[in-house]
Design a protein around this motif. Structure first.
Motif, PDB file in Angstrom:
ATOM      1  N   ASP A  37       2.035 115.025  21.256  1.00 57.56           N
ATOM      2  CA  ASP A  37       0.992 114.776  20.263  1.00 57.56           C
ATOM      3  C   ASP A  37       0.303 116.091  19.887  1.00 57.56           C
ATOM      4  OD1 ASP A  37      -1.079 113.933  18.694  1.00 57.56           O
ATOM      5  OD2 ASP A  37      -2.046 112.697  20.236  1.00 57.56           O
ATOM      6  N   GLU A  67      -2.390 116.608  18.585  1.00 58.59           N
ATOM      7  CA  GLU A  67      -3.827 116.547  18.868  1.00 58.59           C
ATOM      8  C   GLU A  67      -4.147 117.080  20.269  1.00 58.59           C
ATOM      9  OE1 GLU A  67      -6.307 115.646  16.780  1.00 58.59           O
ATOM     10  OE2 GLU A  67      -4.733 115.604  15.251  1.00 58.59           O
ATOM     11  N   SER A  68      -3.127 117.097  21.143  1.00 59.89           N
ATOM     12  CA  SER A  68      -3.359 117.592  22.501  1.00 59.89           C
ATOM     13  C   SER A  68      -3.739 119.075  22.497  1.00 59.89           C
ATOM     14  CB  SER A  68      -2.116 117.376  23.364  1.00 59.89           C
ATOM     15  OG  SER A  68      -1.003 118.094  22.845  1.00 59.89           O
ATOM     16  N   MET A  93      -5.943 120.271  20.861  1.00 62.46           N
ATOM     17  CA  MET A  93      -7.396 120.327  20.679  1.00 62.46           C
ATOM     18  C   MET A  93      -8.119 119.882  21.942  1.00 62.46           C
ATOM     19  SD  MET A  93      -7.465 121.417  17.621  1.00 62.46           S
ATOM     20  CE  MET A  93      -9.212 121.250  17.253  1.00 62.46           C
ATOM     21  N   ARG A 145      -4.206 125.314  27.092  1.00 58.27           N
ATOM     22  CA  ARG A 145      -3.323 124.689  26.104  1.00 58.27           C
ATOM     23  C   ARG A 145      -2.179 125.623  25.725  1.00 58.27           C
ATOM     24  NH1 ARG A 145      -7.619 124.145  21.777  1.00 58.27           N
ATOM     25  NH2 ARG A 145      -8.351 125.972  22.934  1.00 58.27           N
TER      26      ARG A 145
END
Length: 439
Positions: A39, A41-42, A44, A50
């Motif tokens: 995903d 969005e991960s 963020m 990250r």
């Protein structure tokens, strides 16, 4: 105590290959927790280190280049492009802008999975993949634990990106192993076999060998291959525990344990199994006959009273993935054949135990492979080293493993510890190896 920060790895194409190599690089080598997400969005997510593992660059995160090998599920010839960066050899160089100059995960997977050994190759005289054909040898890094070196480099770059990131600490370890192909040189062979050996010695004018055989059979000298008390005493002196593998293939061809079914051999195996961890040395013929794995396992169990949990292939005979599937089927948990007969070094690019990955099924297995780096026969017969040069070669390998806090695994045979004949002076090499590894 505040828990160490967890890593989140974003990949547009999560896969079993990515999961496997992330577990090795991040968990086993770097000592950090991770999880993989498909995903976007991960990237963020707060509270995580990250990582984007992709072919393009994402702002504000740590970017690792993805060559594409880990998103595949099939086997094909790979253009394993090499370059140099940071004073190291690298595989799959990345375009500018990435935080590491190459696909460290894809490169590590290529070496760990032994990808090149699934492809067509010209074998040696035994039918084995030749060290000289490997990418590592042809590009001058067979003698380096490159995956550990890459992992150290990765940690340094990640720490500069986020100084709060905490990595686990590793320790150097040493596993000495012994292969018992011939438990005795002369004893327990039977009258006919000894008579034939005596005549052969006399006809070849090797009167010293003939006299030695007679002395042993008369009980006036110990058998030159019966070095098991010495092995135990040397272990105890250095605070080590050798792992001893017994050949269980019937006599003939490359499988030379003539004493396999003798009461003396059974007594020897049971005695040593009470003192040390013992494993099965699957026969040369086993790599051609899947049924032999179960047969030899049952024989080992009848000799020791317990199932073997670790193994090594005689002559290091391996076919990918068939041999390892047979080993898994036999209930083996740890395997010690990952190295070359002809050269010292790091066949899979690592000195850390790792899981066997079945490329055909595209899955990680529960079988742990323990790579070895040095073997007595390699040093003497293949590399043609004298004892003094062998000591230097071993010290060089150990030093490189110490630098990355890896695991040094050696192979010796009870025959080579006789200190006689062609092996005169090699017991001193064995002892020097322990001094270098343990002190």
């Amino acid at each position: 105590m505040t828990p160490a920060k967890q890593i989140i790895v974003f990949s547009p194409v999560p896969s079993p290959r990515l999961e496997y190599v992330c577990r090795f690089v991040f968990s086993d080598l770097c000592g950090v927790r991770f999880r993989i997400s498909g995903d976007p969005e991960s990237l963020m997510a707060s509270g995580f280190f990250r990582i984007s593992y992709a072919r393009d660059i994402h702002e504000g995160v740590f970017n690792l280049y993805a060559e594409g090998l880990l998103s595949e599920s099939h086997i094909h010839p790979v253009d394993a492009r090499l370059a140099e960066a940071g004073g190291q050899k690298i595989i799959f160089p990345a375009p500018p802008g990435f935080d590491m100059p190459f696909d460290i995960l894809g490169a590590s997977f290529f070496l760990l999975s032994r990808y090149e050994e699934y492809l067509p190759y010209v074998p040696d005289s035994e039918g084995r993949f030749r060290a000289e054909n490997s990418l590592a040898y042809r590009n001058g890094f067979l003698g380096e634990p490159v995956i550990e070196r890459w992992a150290v480099w990765l940690q340094q770059v990640m720490h500069r990106h986020d100084p709060s990131l905490v990595f686990g600490k590793r320790k150097f370890s040493f596993i000495p192993t012994i292969d018992v192909d011939n438990p005795w040189a002369y004893l327990h062979k039977g009258m006919l076999r000894n008579a034939g050996g005596l005549l052969k010695s006399l006809s070849g004018m090797t009167f010293r060998e003939a006299a030695g055989r007679v002395e042993v059979l008369l009980g006036n000298r110990s058998d030159p291959y019966d070095n098991f008390d010495y092995i135990i005493e040397n272990d105890n002196r250095h605070g080590c525990q050798s792992l001893i593998f017994f050949l269980t293939g019937n006599y003939g061809g490359r499988d030379s344990n003539y004493a396999l079914r003798s009461p003396a051999f059974s007594q020897l195996v049971r005695r040593l199994a009470s003192l040390r961890e013992t494993g099965i040395h699957f026969s040369w013929r086993s790599h051609r006959d899947s049924d032999l794995f179960m047969h030899e396992k049952q024989l080992f169990q009848s000799l020791t009273g317990h199932e073997p949990l670790c193994s090594r292939q005689h002559y290091l005979m391996m076919r990918f993935p068939d041999t390892f599937r047979d080993i898994v089927r036999a209930g083996i948990r740890s395997e010690y054949s990952m190295g070359y007969a002809s050269l010292t070094g790091f066949r899979a690019g690592t000195c850390t135990p790792f899981q066997f990955y079945d490329l055909v099924k595209d899955i990680a297995t529960g079988l742990t492979l323990y790579p070895f780096q040095v073997m007595d026969v390699t040093l003497k017969h293949y590399m043609k080293l004298d004892p003094r040069s062998a000591i230097r070669e071993i010290a060089k390998i150990i030093a490189r493993i110490r630098e990355v806090n890896g695991c040094f695994v050696s192979i010796w045979h009870n025959e080579s510890l006789s200190g006689q004949g062609e092996w005169k002076g090699w017991r001193e090499v064995y002892e020097a190896m322990f001094e270098e590894a343990v002190g």
